[in-house]
Design an enzyme around this catalytic site. Structure first.
Site, PDB file in Angstrom:
ATOM      1  N   ALA A 115       0.836  -1.203   0.000  1.00 60.53           N
ATOM      2  CA  ALA A 115       0.000   0.000   0.000  1.00 60.53           C
ATOM      3  C   ALA A 115       0.868   1.250   0.000  1.00 60.53           C
ATOM      4  CB  ALA A 115      -0.933  -0.001   1.204  1.00 60.53           C
ATOM      5  N   TYR A 116       1.906   1.253   0.820  1.00 61.33           N
ATOM      6  CA  TYR A 116       2.762   2.434   0.920  1.00 61.33           C
ATOM      7  C   TYR A 116       3.503   2.677  -0.394  1.00 61.33           C
ATOM      8  CZ  TYR A 116       5.765   5.890   3.146  1.00 61.33           C
ATOM      9  OH  TYR A 116       6.400   7.060   3.483  1.00 61.33           O
ATOM     10  N   CYS A 117       4.066   1.618  -0.961  1.00 57.58           N
ATOM     11  CA  CYS A 117       4.782   1.779  -2.233  1.00 57.58           C
ATOM     12  C   CYS A 117       3.840   2.229  -3.345  1.00 57.58           C
ATOM     13  CB  CYS A 117       5.478   0.479  -2.608  1.00 57.58           C
ATOM     14  SG  CYS A 117       6.879   0.052  -1.556  1.00 57.58           S
TER      15      CYS A 117
END
Length: 312
Positions: A164-166
């Site tokens: 999700a962060y990437c």
């Protein structure tokens, strides 16, 4: 969501290249955002602080050297951010710099992840940046100003356990590049800021997950280090002063750009070996947002669900 007012005179520092300019910083209650607000203020900028922690924002405002105000607002809320942009313009008369810094993170495998937390990372980090830009673009056009989208090494390196962060930071990077092309002819400059692991509540919260901590420690140098926030934010401020299209908070991040096309294959080959070693520990990982900022975001959403957020 009315801003609180507080006029200050410069304390103990000379006016910098940003003297008299007005800077908006989202995610300003803690971490990179808080330190960035202080360093911008030390260089003479008036600062509008935006975030979800009213008491912390008020405390940050009390530490600034120049005129400042703060707003409690969720960067994913179009109406709230439009109100902040309008009130900041009324409060200061102009806006010259906007830093879309607000961000949250969650770790762990996609399979079995909390869908609400996964979605929230995308909403804050990607959609929040776009909402912030949309709200402030009229003011930035008038001032021929600068919009800086804070991305990450995660936009360049597709790290396992951080999907999700990437994805959110890759999207935020692409958004900023698109925006740059759209508004250049209107006199607005757009930059992307890249940070590696920086010693903030978010990174410390992620490190409480032993799998994430061990994976990071096994990265090749210098990507396996945690960096102090002071020099990183100094580099960001210097990039803001130059209205730079790319701002690298750690010196070596620039060198990742030429090889980024090769990284997904290299990482995929190494990740399989590492993840097999963790085995059942992967299923035991936490599923919520990490760090104090993540907790603040979850608390704010809980308040809204129970009857709406209250402005500071």
């Amino acid at each position: 969501m009315r801003g609180t007012r507080g006029m200050k005179v410069t304390k103990g520092g000379s006016a910098g290249r940003l003297d008299g300019q007005v800077a908006v910083v989202t995610g300003a209650a803690r971490g990179v955002g808080e330190l960035l607000a202080r360093k911008l203020s030390a260089r003479g900028a008036k600062v509008a602080l935006v975030g979800l922690e009213a008491d912390e924002l008020k405390a940050v405002a009390g530490r600034l050297h120049t005129e400042c105000a703060h707003w409690y607002a969720d960067v994913t809320d179009d109406a709230a951010m439009a109100r902040v942009a309008r009130e900041a313009g009324e409060r200061f008369g102009r806006v010259d710099i906007v830093v879309a810094n607000a961000g949250v993170a969650a770790g762990g495998p996609v399979d079995g992840s909390d869908p609400d937390a996964w979605r929230r990372v995308i909403e804050v980090n990607l959609i929040g940046g776009a909402v912030t830009a949309r709200a402030f673009l009229p003011a930035l056009r008038r001032s021929h100003g600068y919009f800086l989208q804070i991305a990450s090494l995660a936009a360049i390196v597709p790290a396992p356990m951080m999907s999700a962060y990437c994805a959110s930071k890759s999207g935020a990077e692409a958004f900023a590049h698109c925006l740059r092309a759209e508004v250049a002819h209107q006199g607005v400059r757009v930059g992307v800021g890249y940070l590696s692991w920086t010693d903030t509540d978010m990174v410390r919260g992620a490190d409480r997950e032993t799998v994430l901590r061990e994976l990071r420690q096994r990265l090749p140098w210098p990507a396996n280090r945690t960096y102090p926030p002071g020099p990183a934010v100094d580099r960001i401020v210097a990039g803001i002063e130059r209205r730079a299209p790319h701002v690298y908070a750690q010196w070596w991040l620039r060198g990742t750009q030429p090889v980024r096309g090769y990284l997904p294959g290299v990482i995929a080959r190494g990740a399989g070996r590492e993840l097999r070693r963790f085995g059942p520990r992967l299923a035991e990982m936490g599923q919520g947002l990490v760090g104090a900022g993540g907790a603040a975001d979850e608390a704010a959403r809980g308040r809204r669900a129970a009857g709406g957020a209250h402005g500071a």
